[in-house]
Write an enzyme that holds these catalytic residues in place. Sequence first.
Site, PDB file in Angstrom:
ATOM      1  CD  GLU A  26      -2.539  -1.445   2.551  1.00  0.00           C
ATOM      2  OE1 GLU A  26      -2.397  -0.584   3.452  1.00  0.00           O
ATOM      3  OE2 GLU A  26      -3.166  -2.503   2.724  1.00  0.00           O
ATOM      4  CD  GLU A  57      -3.859  -4.737   5.020  1.00  0.00           C
ATOM      5  OE1 GLU A  57      -3.494  -3.542   5.020  1.00  0.00           O
ATOM      6  OE2 GLU A  57      -5.068  -5.096   4.961  1.00  0.00           O
ATOM      7  CD  GLN A  79      -0.122   2.420   5.043  1.00  0.00           C
ATOM      8  OE1 GLN A  79      -1.205   2.593   5.607  1.00  0.00           O
ATOM      9  NE2 GLN A  79       0.133   2.854   3.820  1.00  0.00           N
ATOM     10  CG  ASP A  82      -0.741  -2.179  14.752  1.00  0.00           C
ATOM     11  OD1 ASP A  82       0.394  -1.913  14.311  1.00  0.00           O
ATOM     12  OD2 ASP A  82      -1.083  -1.945  15.925  1.00  0.00           O
ATOM     13  CE1 TYR A  83      -3.490  -0.375  10.367  1.00  0.00           C
ATOM     14  CE2 TYR A  83      -2.477   0.230   8.282  1.00  0.00           C
ATOM     15  CZ  TYR A  83      -3.078   0.600   9.466  1.00  0.00           C
ATOM     16  OH  TYR A  83      -3.261   1.921   9.751  1.00  0.00           O
ATOM     17  N   PRO A  86      -5.571  -9.700   8.602  1.00  0.00           N
ATOM     18  CG  PRO A  86      -6.828  -7.953   7.705  1.00  0.00           C
ATOM     19  CD  PRO A  86      -5.672  -8.224   8.610  1.00  0.00           C
ATOM     20  CG  HIS A 126      -1.782   3.163  13.534  1.00  0.00           C
ATOM     21  ND1 HIS A 126      -3.039   3.453  14.010  1.00  0.00           N
ATOM     22  CD2 HIS A 126      -1.840   3.289  12.187  1.00  0.00           C
ATOM     23  CE1 HIS A 126      -3.833   3.753  12.989  1.00  0.00           C
ATOM     24  NE2 HIS A 126      -3.129   3.660  11.883  1.00  0.00           N
TER      25      HIS A 126
END
Length: 334
Positions: A26, A57, A79, A82-83, A86, A126
């Site tokens: 991203e 993701e 990014q 924490d992301y 998924p 984050h």
Amino acid sequence: MTMIEAIRDAMAVAMTRDPNVVVFGEDVGYFGGVFRCTQGLQQKFGASRCFDTPINESGIVGTAIGMAAYGLRPCVEIQFADYVYPAYDQIVSEAARLRYRSNGDFTAPLTIRMPTGGGIFGGQTHSQSPEALFTHVAGLKTVVPSNPHDAKGLLIAAIEDDDPIIFLEPKRLYNGPFDGYHDRPVTPWSKHPLGEVPEGHFTVPLGQAVVRRPGTAVTVLAYGTMVHVAIAAAEATGIDAEVIDLRTLLPLDLDTIAASVTRTGRCVVVHEATLTSGFGAELAALVQETCFYSLEAPVGRVAGWDTPYPHAQEWDYFPGPARVGEALQAAMAG
């Protein structure tokens, strides 16, 4: 170089040496990434080798696995750590198992980069440190550098490795130097470099820890930002602590750990993630199993709180030199 510059240089070196290396995620293309780790790569190597993706993701990692099985070497950016959730199913069920499931016919030479930990007041979405979720998975390798030199050398080694690598980048160290002597930020985004980084191609071997501060009284096991905190705590307390930078959590350099603990007879483990089921628990268990008859005190752990990541209190959440110093003193009194 700062760590950001070292990571960017590592990708540039790898892309120059091997046309099969591709970088995507991203905002990593035209924009250069939210932390600018990929700035300039698209302009240098073209939009077919460094490109943007949708905010997906699972799609990023799933596409990278397919590319890797086909013969490319993707280095993708999530990014924020924490992301990654998924994409966790793709990482665990596909990437980590591909070599075994295919009896070695296919591999997944894939590197997944992601900023980890706190230090930017990003709150609970984050700032997480999810390394234990990956070290639990057979088939993955997990890397956490503590300085620009190692960040470049470890990242090149990861990209060139034939297995999937989780590459966690402590964002408190991105623009260094980190002042480990304070429990609060002191010019945390200073632009001064943390250390010298060689030009061109070099690697830091995966699975090799390094002693950052020799000592005889107690062994401190740390990685990422906590290496600097541990050194600061040792110097503040005057305790002759030996600080080991693990660098790679899996595969783990147990030989270096055991040699140190056998010599010192004491051990303290430090990490930023929450205490319960954190990677420090595995380290403590391994030290107890391999060095039991050398231990003169219980293995100590210093970690984050067992709570959702606090926003306003993040500098209390972090293990700082004061908390680590207390653990060192407790180990010496044990």
